[in-house]
Write a protein that holds these residues in place. Structure first.
Motif, PDB file in Angstrom:
ATOM      1  N   GLY A  62      12.094   2.059  -9.741  1.00 17.29           N
ATOM      2  CA  GLY A  62      11.913   0.622  -9.586  1.00 17.29           C
ATOM      3  C   GLY A  62      10.912   0.273  -8.498  1.00 17.29           C
ATOM      4  O   GLY A  62      10.102  -0.645  -8.651  1.00 17.29           O
ATOM      5  N   THR A  63      10.955   1.021  -7.395  1.00 20.09           N
ATOM      6  CA  THR A  63       9.990   0.794  -6.311  1.00 20.09           C
ATOM      7  C   THR A  63       8.575   1.094  -6.784  1.00 20.09           C
ATOM      8  O   THR A  63       7.649   0.306  -6.584  1.00 20.09           O
ATOM      9  N   LEU A  64       8.397   2.251  -7.422  1.00 21.08           N
ATOM     10  CA  LEU A  64       7.071   2.632  -7.907  1.00 21.08           C
ATOM     11  C   LEU A  64       6.542   1.660  -8.956  1.00 21.08           C
ATOM     12  O   LEU A  64       5.373   1.258  -8.911  1.00 21.08           O
ATOM     13  N   ASP A  65       7.391   1.294  -9.899  1.00 21.82           N
ATOM     14  CA  ASP A  65       6.957   0.410 -10.975  1.00 21.82           C
ATOM     15  C   ASP A  65       6.608  -0.972 -10.428  1.00 21.82           C
ATOM     16  O   ASP A  65       5.602  -1.583 -10.818  1.00 21.82           O
ATOM     17  N   PHE A  66       7.421  -1.460  -9.523  1.00 24.32           N
ATOM     18  CA  PHE A  66       7.175  -2.768  -8.921  1.00 24.32           C
ATOM     19  C   PHE A  66       5.842  -2.766  -8.170  1.00 24.32           C
ATOM     20  O   PHE A  66       5.005  -3.654  -8.355  1.00 24.32           O
ATOM     21  N   VAL A  67       5.641  -1.756  -7.342  1.00 28.24           N
ATOM     22  CA  VAL A  67       4.412  -1.681  -6.546  1.00 28.24           C
ATOM     23  C   VAL A  67       3.197  -1.554  -7.456  1.00 28.24           C
ATOM     24  O   VAL A  67       2.184  -2.251  -7.276  1.00 28.24           O
ATOM     25  N   ARG A  68       3.275  -0.656  -8.444  1.00 30.69           N
ATOM     26  CA  ARG A  68       2.082  -0.410  -9.267  1.00 30.69           C
ATOM     27  C   ARG A  68       1.693  -1.637 -10.094  1.00 30.69           C
ATOM     28  O   ARG A  68       0.501  -1.875 -10.332  1.00 30.69           O
ATOM     29  N   GLN A  69       2.679  -2.444 -10.495  1.00 30.77           N
ATOM     30  CA  GLN A  69       2.346  -3.614 -11.301  1.00 30.77           C
ATOM     31  C   GLN A  69       1.777  -4.767 -10.465  1.00 30.77           C
ATOM     32  O   GLN A  69       0.982  -5.569 -10.967  1.00 30.77           O
ATOM     33  N   VAL A  70       2.164  -4.832  -9.203  1.00 34.19           N
ATOM     34  CA  VAL A  70       1.621  -5.890  -8.339  1.00 34.19           C
ATOM     35  C   VAL A  70       0.258  -5.489  -7.771  1.00 34.19           C
ATOM     36  O   VAL A  70      -0.598  -6.341  -7.502  1.00 34.19           O
ATOM     37  N   LEU A  71       0.034  -4.185  -7.627  1.00 30.83           N
ATOM     38  CA  LEU A  71      -1.164  -3.685  -6.938  1.00 30.83           C
ATOM     39  C   LEU A  71      -2.497  -4.209  -7.473  1.00 30.83           C
ATOM     40  O   LEU A  71      -3.395  -4.524  -6.661  1.00 30.83           O
ATOM     41  N   PRO A  72      -2.707  -4.308  -8.789  1.00 27.28           N
ATOM     42  CA  PRO A  72      -4.009  -4.812  -9.236  1.00 27.28           C
ATOM     43  C   PRO A  72      -4.346  -6.194  -8.680  1.00 27.28           C
ATOM     44  O   PRO A  72      -5.516  -6.487  -8.402  1.00 27.28           O
ATOM     45  N   HIS A  73      -3.327  -7.016  -8.489  1.00 26.38           N
ATOM     46  CA  HIS A  73      -3.550  -8.357  -7.938  1.00 26.38           C
ATOM     47  C   HIS A  73      -3.860  -8.282  -6.442  1.00 26.38           C
ATOM     48  O   HIS A  73      -4.687  -9.051  -5.944  1.00 26.38           O
ATOM     49  N   LEU A  74      -3.205  -7.368  -5.734  1.00 24.46           N
ATOM     50  CA  LEU A  74      -3.488  -7.207  -4.307  1.00 24.46           C
ATOM     51  C   LEU A  74      -4.869  -6.605  -4.097  1.00 24.46           C
ATOM     52  O   LEU A  74      -5.609  -7.014  -3.195  1.00 24.46           O
ATOM     53  N   ALA A  75      -5.230  -5.648  -4.936  1.00 19.79           N
ATOM     54  CA  ALA A  75      -6.520  -4.977  -4.789  1.00 19.79           C
ATOM     55  C   ALA A  75      -7.701  -5.896  -5.101  1.00 19.79           C
ATOM     56  O   ALA A  75      -8.835  -5.614  -4.691  1.00 19.79           O
ATOM     57  N   SER A  76      -7.447  -6.991  -5.813  1.00 19.60           N
ATOM     58  CA  SER A  76      -8.521  -7.935  -6.137  1.00 19.60           C
ATOM     59  C   SER A  76      -8.521  -9.152  -5.221  1.00 19.60           C
ATOM     60  O   SER A  76      -9.330 -10.070  -5.400  1.00 19.60           O
ATOM     61  N   ALA A  77      -7.607  -9.175  -4.251  1.00 22.26           N
ATOM     62  CA  ALA A  77      -7.556 -10.287  -3.300  1.00 22.26           C
ATOM     63  C   ALA A  77      -8.754 -10.230  -2.357  1.00 22.26           C
ATOM     64  O   ALA A  77      -9.311  -9.148  -2.117  1.00 22.26           O
ATOM     65  N   PRO A  78      -9.168 -11.358  -1.809  1.00 21.05           N
ATOM     66  CA  PRO A  78     -10.285 -11.337  -0.857  1.00 21.05           C
ATOM     67  C   PRO A  78      -9.911 -10.569   0.405  1.00 21.05           C
ATOM     68  O   PRO A  78      -8.758 -10.541   0.810  1.00 21.05           O
ATOM     69  N   THR A  79     -10.900  -9.938   1.001  1.00 18.63           N
ATOM     70  CA  THR A  79     -10.656  -9.167   2.220  1.00 18.63           C
ATOM     71  C   THR A  79     -10.504 -10.103   3.408  1.00 18.63           C
ATOM     72  O   THR A  79     -10.897 -11.272   3.370  1.00 18.63           O
ATOM     73  N   GLN A  80      -9.967  -9.545   4.480  1.00 13.59           N
ATOM     74  CA  GLN A  80      -9.710 -10.326   5.688  1.00 13.59           C
ATOM     75  C   GLN A  80     -10.141  -9.518   6.906  1.00 13.59           C
ATOM     76  O   GLN A  80      -9.831  -8.326   7.021  1.00 13.59           O
ATOM     77  N   GLY A  81     -10.857 -10.160   7.824  1.00 18.98           N
ATOM     78  CA  GLY A  81     -11.210  -9.522   9.088  1.00 18.98           C
ATOM     79  C   GLY A  81     -12.335  -8.508   8.982  1.00 18.98           C
ATOM     80  O   GLY A  81     -12.806  -8.166   7.892  1.00 18.98           O
ATOM     81  N   PRO A  82     -12.758  -7.985  10.133  1.00 19.18           N
ATOM     82  CA  PRO A  82     -13.895  -7.050  10.176  1.00 19.18           C
ATOM     83  C   PRO A  82     -13.633  -5.718   9.493  1.00 19.18           C
ATOM     84  O   PRO A  82     -14.585  -5.009   9.126  1.00 19.18           O
ATOM     85  N   ASP A  83     -12.356  -5.343   9.325  1.00 17.39           N
ATOM     86  CA  ASP A  83     -12.035  -4.072   8.673  1.00 17.39           C
ATOM     87  C   ASP A  83     -12.038  -4.172   7.150  1.00 17.39           C
ATOM     88  O   ASP A  83     -11.920  -3.159   6.461  1.00 17.39           O
ATOM     89  N   GLY A  84     -12.147  -5.372   6.633  1.00 14.20           N
ATOM     90  CA  GLY A  84     -12.101  -5.552   5.188  1.00 14.20           C
ATOM     91  C   GLY A  84     -10.730  -5.272   4.610  1.00 14.20           C
ATOM     92  O   GLY A  84     -10.601  -4.698   3.525  1.00 14.20           O
ATOM     93  N   GLU A  85      -9.701  -5.717   5.322  1.00 11.10           N
ATOM     94  CA  GLU A  85      -8.325  -5.447   4.882  1.00 11.10           C
ATOM     95  C   GLU A  85      -7.889  -6.449   3.818  1.00 11.10           C
ATOM     96  O   GLU A  85      -8.175  -7.643   3.907  1.00 11.10           O
ATOM     97  N   ARG A  86      -7.177  -5.924   2.819  1.00 14.94           N
ATOM     98  CA  ARG A  86      -6.643  -6.789   1.765  1.00 14.94           C
ATOM     99  C   ARG A  86      -5.146  -7.019   1.903  1.00 14.94           C
ATOM    100  O   ARG A  86      -4.629  -8.010   1.397  1.00 14.94           O
TER     101      ARG A  86
END
Length: 262
Positions: A122-146
């Motif tokens: 459940g943890t893996l499935d939950f994380v993997r399904q949300v990840l594409p949306h997090l990975a496409s979010a705009p970056t923040q700060g000088p490190d380019g953190e999402r």
């Protein structure tokens, strides 16, 4: 990573440790997506927090349920203009059982699948399904953190007691996948941190007998009490905000080391 202006998704967010995370995230100016099976508790929390929280019914053991909740999450972030900033998979269960009982009967496969299906799969499935949306979010700060993923392991990952073979396996797996997940996601500016709490006040510990609770307190150094949900959530907030925390498992246990049995 700044919490303000971002959305954080919390499985098991309607109660216990997950609920405490939701409260802290909203207090810091973020939005919280509460993903849980308990519609009554989830609805009450949304009523308390107002527009900064949204409830999505989600069973992390059911991949289609996760998919539907994530679709709703994506629509909500577009409506609010607050992109994803983190994932907190806090849904978890415990079902004690000896791998071989006193009568020589092995632990049932149903019990094994139930715990692993929620705590690990459940943890893996939950994380993997949300990840594409997090990975496409705009970056923040000088490190380019999402954003950051903050997973929940347990002291049982290191000192599982009698009757905790499956639970310890599920939480040990969460701990062990922290570093490789951080390495996988580094190119996207996403960090991964896991917290391994000892006994905390939660729905899981509420059903423990007084004998078990007393025995656990004897194993504690200081403080000699269960942890409070807000003590857990404050560490989650710090893990989100401190960009140098990555690929690490943090014990939150007051120096508790679990004995073999109580």
């Amino acid at each position: 990573m700044k919490i303000q202006g971002r959305t954080f998704v919390v499985s098991g967010g309607a109660s216990g440790l997950g609920r405490a995370c939701v409260l802290d995230i909203c207090e810091k100016g973020g939005n919280a997506a509460i993903m849980d099976m308990n519609e009554e508790l989830g609805g009450a929390l949304v009523n308390q927090l107002g527009s900064s929280a949204r409830f999505f019914r989600c069973d992390v053991s059911d991949t289609e349920s996760i998919a539907a909740a994530v679709e709703g999450l994506a629509r909500w972030t577009k409506e609010t203009g607050k992109p994803l900033g983190g994932i907190i998979p806090a849904a978890g269960v415990g079902r004690p059982g000896l791998i071989l009982d006193k009568n020589g009967n092995p632990l049932t496969l149903e019990a094994i699948d139930f715990v692993l299906g929620i705590n690990l799969r459940g943890t893996l499935d939950f994380v993997r399904q949300v990840l594409p949306h997090l990975a496409s979010a705009p970056t923040q700060g000088p490190d380019g953190e999402r954003g950051a993923i903050v997973m929940v392991a347990s002291a049982a990952a290191f000192e599982g007691q009698m009757g905790q073979v499956v639970y310890a396996a599920s939480k040990g797996a969460v701990a062990s996948m922290t570093l490789p997940m951080a390495r996988d996601l580094s190119r996207f500016g996403i960090r991964v941190v896991t917290i391994a709490p000892s006994m905390f006040d939660s729905a899981m510990t509420a059903v423990m007998s007084d004998k078990v609770k007393t025995g656990l307190r004897k194993a504690m150094e200081f403080p000699t009490r269960p942890g409070k949900p807000e003590e857990f959530s404050s560490l989650v907030v710090h893990a989100i905000e401190n960009s140098m925390l990555n690929g690490v498992v943090i014990r939150l246990d007051g120096a508790t080391r679990m004995p073999s049995k109580l």
